[in-house]
Design a protein around this motif. Sequence first.
Motif, PDB file in Angstrom:
ATOM      1  N   PHE A 119       0.678  -1.037  -0.121  1.00 35.98           N
ATOM      2  CA  PHE A 119      -0.137   0.081  -0.050  1.00 35.98           C
ATOM      3  C   PHE A 119       0.824   1.198  -0.042  1.00 35.98           C
ATOM      4  CE2 PHE A 119      -3.300  -2.915   0.911  1.00 35.98           C
ATOM      5  CZ  PHE A 119      -4.419  -2.404   0.410  1.00 35.98           C
ATOM      6  N   GLY A 120       2.074   1.164   0.443  1.00 31.99           N
ATOM      7  CA  GLY A 120       3.088   2.198   0.477  1.00 31.99           C
ATOM      8  C   GLY A 120       3.346   2.617  -1.031  1.00 31.99           C
ATOM      9  N   VAL A 121       3.402   1.537  -1.979  1.00 34.81           N
ATOM     10  CA  VAL A 121       3.698   1.607  -3.322  1.00 34.81           C
ATOM     11  C   VAL A 121       2.390   2.029  -3.871  1.00 34.81           C
ATOM     12  CG1 VAL A 121       4.319   0.585  -5.379  1.00 34.81           C
ATOM     13  CG2 VAL A 121       5.684   0.171  -3.265  1.00 34.81           C
ATOM     14  N   LEU A 122       1.119   1.483  -3.715  1.00 37.77           N
ATOM     15  CA  LEU A 122       0.185   1.789  -4.353  1.00 37.77           C
ATOM     16  C   LEU A 122      -0.166   3.154  -4.081  1.00 37.77           C
ATOM     17  CD1 LEU A 122      -2.141   0.713  -5.989  1.00 37.77           C
ATOM     18  CD2 LEU A 122      -3.289   0.019  -3.953  1.00 37.77           C
ATOM     19  N   SER A 123      -0.138   3.665  -2.860  1.00 37.78           N
ATOM     20  CA  SER A 123      -0.499   5.094  -2.484  1.00 37.78           C
ATOM     21  C   SER A 123       0.500   6.292  -3.013  1.00 37.78           C
ATOM     22  CB  SER A 123      -0.556   5.253  -1.061  1.00 37.78           C
ATOM     23  OG  SER A 123       0.715   5.075  -0.321  1.00 37.78           O
ATOM     24  N   LEU A 124       1.544   5.778  -3.847  1.00 32.99           N
ATOM     25  CA  LEU A 124       2.778   6.449  -4.438  1.00 32.99           C
ATOM     26  C   LEU A 124       3.395   7.378  -3.116  1.00 32.99           C
ATOM     27  CD1 LEU A 124       0.742   8.268  -7.539  1.00 32.99           C
ATOM     28  CD2 LEU A 124       2.110   5.767  -7.230  1.00 32.99           C
ATOM     29  N   THR A 125       3.455   6.672  -2.153  1.00 31.78           N
ATOM     30  CA  THR A 125       4.235   7.107  -1.047  1.00 31.78           C
ATOM     31  C   THR A 125       5.763   6.541  -0.742  1.00 31.78           C
ATOM     32  OG1 THR A 125       2.133   7.659   0.432  1.00 31.78           O
ATOM     33  CG2 THR A 125       4.164   7.633   1.629  1.00 31.78           C
ATOM     34  N   THR A 126       5.600   5.376  -1.289  1.00 32.10           N
ATOM     35  CA  THR A 126       6.797   4.477  -1.129  1.00 32.10           C
ATOM     36  C   THR A 126       7.541   4.212  -2.828  1.00 32.10           C
ATOM     37  OG1 THR A 126       6.281   3.646   0.907  1.00 32.10           O
ATOM     38  CG2 THR A 126       8.173   2.345  -0.099  1.00 32.10           C
ATOM     39  N   PRO A 127       8.535   4.226  -3.060  1.00 31.36           N
ATOM     40  CA  PRO A 127       9.037   3.779  -4.351  1.00 31.36           C
ATOM     41  C   PRO A 127       8.974   2.395  -4.437  1.00 31.36           C
ATOM     42  CG  PRO A 127      11.045   4.200  -2.924  1.00 31.36           C
ATOM     43  CD  PRO A 127       9.832   4.539  -2.009  1.00 31.36           C
ATOM     44  N   PRO A 128       8.640   1.818  -5.698  1.00 30.21           N
ATOM     45  CA  PRO A 128       8.363   0.312  -6.028  1.00 30.21           C
ATOM     46  C   PRO A 128       9.572  -0.418  -5.456  1.00 30.21           C
ATOM     47  CG  PRO A 128       7.887   1.819  -8.166  1.00 30.21           C
ATOM     48  CD  PRO A 128       8.647   2.646  -6.966  1.00 30.21           C
ATOM     49  N   THR A 129      10.963   0.001  -5.133  1.00 31.04           N
ATOM     50  CA  THR A 129      11.891  -0.758  -4.835  1.00 31.04           C
ATOM     51  C   THR A 129      11.469  -1.410  -3.339  1.00 31.04           C
ATOM     52  OG1 THR A 129      12.970   1.211  -4.099  1.00 31.04           O
ATOM     53  CG2 THR A 129      13.551   0.436  -6.005  1.00 31.04           C
ATOM     54  N   ALA A 130      10.563  -0.919  -2.929  1.00 28.67           N
ATOM     55  CA  ALA A 130      10.327  -1.287  -1.388  1.00 28.67           C
ATOM     56  C   ALA A 130       9.694  -2.502  -1.605  1.00 28.67           C
ATOM     57  CB  ALA A 130       9.207  -0.369  -0.865  1.00 28.67           C
ATOM     58  N   LEU A 131       9.276  -3.315  -2.578  1.00 26.09           N
ATOM     59  CA  LEU A 131       8.835  -4.499  -2.776  1.00 26.09           C
ATOM     60  C   LEU A 131       9.664  -5.409  -3.489  1.00 26.09           C
ATOM     61  CD1 LEU A 131       4.995  -3.479  -4.202  1.00 26.09           C
ATOM     62  CD2 LEU A 131       5.575  -4.741  -1.918  1.00 26.09           C
ATOM     63  N   LEU A 132      10.810  -4.677  -3.697  1.00 26.24           N
ATOM     64  CA  LEU A 132      11.981  -5.602  -4.508  1.00 26.24           C
ATOM     65  C   LEU A 132      13.362  -5.741  -3.755  1.00 26.24           C
ATOM     66  CD1 LEU A 132      11.369  -3.926  -7.921  1.00 26.24           C
ATOM     67  CD2 LEU A 132      10.553  -6.029  -7.260  1.00 26.24           C
ATOM     68  N   GLY A 133      13.349  -5.495  -2.382  1.00 21.53           N
ATOM     69  CA  GLY A 133      14.273  -5.659  -1.790  1.00 21.53           C
ATOM     70  C   GLY A 133      14.488  -6.944  -1.242  1.00 21.53           C
ATOM     71  N   PRO A 134      15.706  -7.355  -1.030  1.00 16.51           N
ATOM     72  CA  PRO A 134      16.048  -8.932  -1.007  1.00 16.51           C
ATOM     73  C   PRO A 134      15.136  -9.468   0.249  1.00 16.51           C
ATOM     74  CG  PRO A 134      17.960  -7.719  -0.895  1.00 16.51           C
ATOM     75  CD  PRO A 134      16.960  -6.646  -0.829  1.00 16.51           C
ATOM     76  N   GLY A 135      14.930  -8.712   1.241  1.00 16.17           N
ATOM     77  CA  GLY A 135      14.005  -9.408   2.368  1.00 16.17           C
ATOM     78  C   GLY A 135      12.587  -9.513   2.020  1.00 16.17           C
ATOM     79  N   THR A 136      11.937  -8.499   1.430  1.00 20.97           N
ATOM     80  CA  THR A 136      10.544  -8.625   0.793  1.00 20.97           C
ATOM     81  C   THR A 136      10.610  -9.690  -0.369  1.00 20.97           C
ATOM     82  OG1 THR A 136      10.341  -6.283   1.499  1.00 20.97           O
ATOM     83  CG2 THR A 136       8.875  -7.323  -0.163  1.00 20.97           C
ATOM     84  N   VAL A 137      11.567  -9.749  -1.179  1.00 25.58           N
ATOM     85  CA  VAL A 137      11.384 -10.902  -2.247  1.00 25.58           C
ATOM     86  C   VAL A 137      11.555 -12.235  -1.753  1.00 25.58           C
ATOM     87  CG1 VAL A 137      12.708 -11.808  -4.115  1.00 25.58           C
ATOM     88  CG2 VAL A 137      12.206  -9.163  -3.952  1.00 25.58           C
ATOM     89  N   LEU A 138      12.306 -12.278  -0.752  1.00 24.40           N
ATOM     90  CA  LEU A 138      12.866 -13.654   0.031  1.00 24.40           C
ATOM     91  C   LEU A 138      11.253 -14.064   0.880  1.00 24.40           C
ATOM     92  CD1 LEU A 138      14.232 -16.181   0.734  1.00 24.40           C
ATOM     93  CD2 LEU A 138      15.151 -14.794   2.782  1.00 24.40           C
ATOM     94  N   ARG A 139      10.699 -13.229   1.442  1.00 25.78           N
ATOM     95  CA  ARG A 139       9.619 -13.347   2.218  1.00 25.78           C
ATOM     96  C   ARG A 139       8.485 -13.729   1.371  1.00 25.78           C
ATOM     97  NH1 ARG A 139       8.153 -11.457   7.454  1.00 25.78           N
ATOM     98  NH2 ARG A 139       5.877 -11.618   7.867  1.00 25.78           N
ATOM     99  N   VAL A 140       8.316 -13.106   0.077  1.00 26.20           N
ATOM    100  CA  VAL A 140       6.970 -13.185  -1.065  1.00 26.20           C
ATOM    101  C   VAL A 140       7.254 -14.789  -1.490  1.00 26.20           C
ATOM    102  CG1 VAL A 140       6.199 -12.870  -3.223  1.00 26.20           C
ATOM    103  CG2 VAL A 140       6.598 -10.875  -1.499  1.00 26.20           C
ATOM    104  N   LEU A 141       8.581 -14.858  -2.033  1.00 27.49           N
ATOM    105  CA  LEU A 141       8.489 -16.387  -2.820  1.00 27.49           C
ATOM    106  C   LEU A 141       8.751 -17.460  -1.846  1.00 27.49           C
ATOM    107  CD1 LEU A 141      11.366 -14.926  -5.170  1.00 27.49           C
ATOM    108  CD2 LEU A 141       8.870 -15.283  -5.629  1.00 27.49           C
ATOM    109  N   SER A 142       9.089 -17.499  -0.584  1.00 24.61           N
ATOM    110  CA  SER A 142       9.086 -18.581   0.400  1.00 24.61           C
ATOM    111  C   SER A 142       8.060 -18.683   1.101  1.00 24.61           C
ATOM    112  CB  SER A 142      10.257 -18.180   1.378  1.00 24.61           C
ATOM    113  OG  SER A 142       9.985 -17.017   2.448  1.00 24.61           O
ATOM    114  N   LYS A 143       7.153 -17.545   1.322  1.00 29.24           N
ATOM    115  CA  LYS A 143       5.835 -17.746   2.056  1.00 29.24           C
ATOM    116  C   LYS A 143       4.571 -17.994   1.195  1.00 29.24           C
ATOM    117  CE  LYS A 143       4.833 -15.801   5.989  1.00 29.24           C
ATOM    118  NZ  LYS A 143       4.749 -15.085   6.964  1.00 29.24           N
ATOM    119  N   TRP A 144       4.626 -17.354   0.126  1.00 36.29           N
ATOM    120  CA  TRP A 144       3.315 -17.111  -0.432  1.00 36.29           C
ATOM    121  C   TRP A 144       3.225 -17.778  -2.128  1.00 36.29           C
ATOM    122  CZ3 TRP A 144      -0.072 -16.007   2.837  1.00 36.29           C
ATOM    123  CH2 TRP A 144       0.405 -15.216   4.024  1.00 36.29           C
TER     124      TRP A 144
END
Length: 463
Positions: A420-445
């Motif tokens: 929602f940070g990205v969707l609201s244009l508050t946070t840059p898209p890189t917030a969803l592409l950081g190593p921790g987030t990518v690992l969390r997404v690919l390992s859990k979901w």
Amino acid sequence: MDDTPDNHPEGRDHAVVLGAGLAGLLTARVLAERFARVTVVERDELPEDGPRFRPGVPQSRHVHVLWARGVDVMERLLPGITKELTAAGAVVAESPRDFLWLSPADWFGPVPGARVLLASRELIDWTVRRAVLRDGRIRVLGGRLATGLLAGADGRSVAGVTLRGDGPLPARLVVDATGRTSKTPAWLAALGYPAPPVTRYDSHLGYSSRTYRTPPDPARAWRGMYVQGRPDSPRGGVLVPIDGDRWLVTLIGNGEHAPPTKDPDFLEFARRLRSPALYDAIHEAEPLSAPTGFRGTANEWRHYERVDRRPDGLLVAGDALCRFNPVYGHGMTVAALGAQALDEALAGLAADRIPAACRSVQRRTALAASVAWQIATSEDLRYPGTEGPPPDRATRILQHYMSRVMVGANTDAAISASFFGVLSLTTPPTALLGPGTVLRVLSKWRLPGSPQSPAYPPHHRSP
């Protein structure tokens, strides 16, 4: 006759903004800090006694969302504007906590999200216009049609505009904020300049909207509702609270699934969405308006920032520069970001230096649209009927990854906050592409094996 502003004293410290929509008004507010006078020229007659529909904003009868970033930028440009809007009936809500929201994956739980301001577009424009016009340096000429650009005698600049029935209006700077009906490409051609290249994606999305009186229900635990469509079920609907104790309901569909604009088909379309929740909320509510359609939903970027041979003293803003499929709710927020980018690009420039800087300024203001453009076009390309350049391999990989992000965002607080940070244009898209987030997404979901979702989210009762 020499048409340079220096030979027209009334034009030396004067800027003209074409269009009194949100982008034009916020642009005028920024320019008033640099020019002694700013004139906003609007084709429509503008209401003075309260919010009213006007033909120049045909999309105003449909749901509009001002995301948190847009609220914050507008508040900085116009201190107190949020309080004025809420006093007039606008609603500030937390998305998705205050909504029943069925994403393409599943229902959102009570996860972190972003603030949104909800109101009729008529109220937003009217309130912002009143706030802008409190600045005595700004005036609005309603019911005036600009018919072309005045060429400067130096052969490389714009010296103002011509108005039907009024003749020339000299200015040192002209900003076109007339929206999707902009005539600037034709006006540039008349002066011997090339039109900008255009990138266009069209998923053939259609809207149909109407208002309802908000039914009393003290036990209602939600404030709005969003049933999203997806490629295998390209129909959706959104319900938001707006001023006047009303609900505004917009039905959405792509191509042959475009929603109807007549009764009883409107309700039948709502009944056939992926969830019955929206239909259950409105089928006994009192309609206050007839359904109204809208089909001009293509993404279109006129790349003025790429044009090397262009006159000094001309900028293009808002939808006249870049417009989006409105289903993602970014138009007003990007208008605010464009005004902020203009403010930053003009920092330290005196009025007499601005015309020559317009090429670099245009490049900086165009960047304000880049993230919203990426979101809208990459999502529209999921639909097989979308017209435009086909997705490349990187886009397909990103689409697949974002589908898994959506699954996680429904219930995972960490992913939801970034999403929602990205969707609201508050946070840059890189917030969803950081190593921790990518690992969390690919390992859990993982993408769900079955596309079916329950009729209602488990944490809410039915309407």
